[in-house]
Design a protein around this motif. Structure first.
Motif, PDB file in Angstrom:
ATOM      1  N   UNK A  74      31.012  41.522  45.224  1.00 38.70           N
ATOM      2  CA  UNK A  74      31.051  42.422  46.372  1.00 38.70           C
ATOM      3  C   UNK A  74      31.635  41.709  47.583  1.00 38.70           C
ATOM      4  N   UNK A  75      32.321  42.457  48.412  1.00 39.80           N
ATOM      5  CA  UNK A  75      32.790  41.883  49.677  1.00 39.80           C
ATOM      6  C   UNK A  75      31.571  41.577  50.543  1.00 39.80           C
ATOM      7  N   UNK A  76      31.732  40.671  51.476  1.00 38.69           N
ATOM      8  CA  UNK A  76      30.628  40.324  52.380  1.00 38.69           C
ATOM      9  C   UNK A  76      30.166  41.548  53.166  1.00 38.69           C
ATOM     10  N   UNK A  77      31.083  42.453  53.508  1.00 38.20           N
ATOM     11  CA  UNK A  77      30.712  43.655  54.251  1.00 38.20           C
ATOM     12  C   UNK A  77      29.738  44.532  53.479  1.00 38.20           C
ATOM     13  N   UNK A  78      29.784  44.492  52.156  1.00 43.85           N
ATOM     14  CA  UNK A  78      28.852  45.268  51.332  1.00 43.85           C
ATOM     15  C   UNK A  78      27.636  44.442  50.924  1.00 43.85           C
ATOM     16  N   UNK A  79      27.858  43.178  50.582  1.00 37.42           N
ATOM     17  CA  UNK A  79      26.784  42.317  50.071  1.00 37.42           C
ATOM     18  C   UNK A  79      25.724  42.029  51.142  1.00 37.42           C
ATOM     19  N   UNK A  80      26.142  41.713  52.348  1.00 36.96           N
ATOM     20  CA  UNK A  80      25.195  41.293  53.383  1.00 36.96           C
ATOM     21  C   UNK A  80      24.212  42.410  53.756  1.00 36.96           C
TER      22      UNK A  80
END
Length: 182
Positions: free
Chosen positions: A124-130
């Motif tokens: 996942x991109x950081x924008x989704x994972x975080x």
């Protein structure tokens, strides 16, 4: 038990704000594991980079806690410090992204499923994972996660929804395969 306040009493936070050495030490010991988990979330991997980010965040927290105006905002403030520290490490390491060998064990021996989830989360991109990890793993509300990330709570909920959808597909190829609590 993602929130540091669950580990450290508000009295310790107040004493740390006043500069009491023992309180600062207790705060740092309780905060480091939280900072490390957030760093792993941002970086997508365990290891020295996450440890460095957690250490930097812990130092920044202990040096800056005296400027914290509202002790009740400690959790969100600490999370922002940890995330920003990890983002600085990620920017420095952008060209050197590699997946670590991970050894995950679970009580029921579901090592392979946990490894699949770890790899899926890393994809996942950081924008989704975080936002997903802040809310599902650390227990923050979408309002709190939004404040930490500097985005509206609706954006947090949208990103969590997208992250869950992508995890479902990555883990089973079906949009209905995985249910994540949170």
């Amino acid at each position: 038990m993602g929130h540091v306040a669950a580990v450290v009493s508000s009295d310790v936070v107040l004493a740390a704000i006043k500069g009491e050495a023992r309180a600062l030490e207790l705060l740092a010991k309780a905060y480091w594991p939280v900072a490390y988990r957030l760093a792993v979330t941002v970086l997508g991997r365990r290891g020295p980079d996450a440890e460095d980010a957690a250490q930097d965040a812990t130092l920044a927290l202990t040096h800056g806690v005296a400027r914290l105006a509202d002790p009740l905002r400690f959790n969100a403030w600490g999370a922002v410090i940890a995330i920003r520290s990890a983002q600085r490490v990620r920017r420095r390491q952008r060209e050197c992204v590699e997946l670590d060998q991970v050894r995950l064990e679970s009580a029921d021996g579901g090592q392979e499923e946990m490894l699949d989830m770890e790899v899926a989360l890393r994809s996942l991109s950081a924008d989704l994972r975080i936002p997903l990890v802040l809310c599902v793993v650390f227990g923050y509300t979408s309002n709190e996660a939004g404040a930490i990330l500097g985005v509206p709570d609706g954006t947090v909920r949208y990103r969590i929804s997208r992250a869950r959808e992508r995890l479902r597909i990555a883990l089973d190829g079906s949009p209905d395969a995985v249910h994540l609590e949170g």
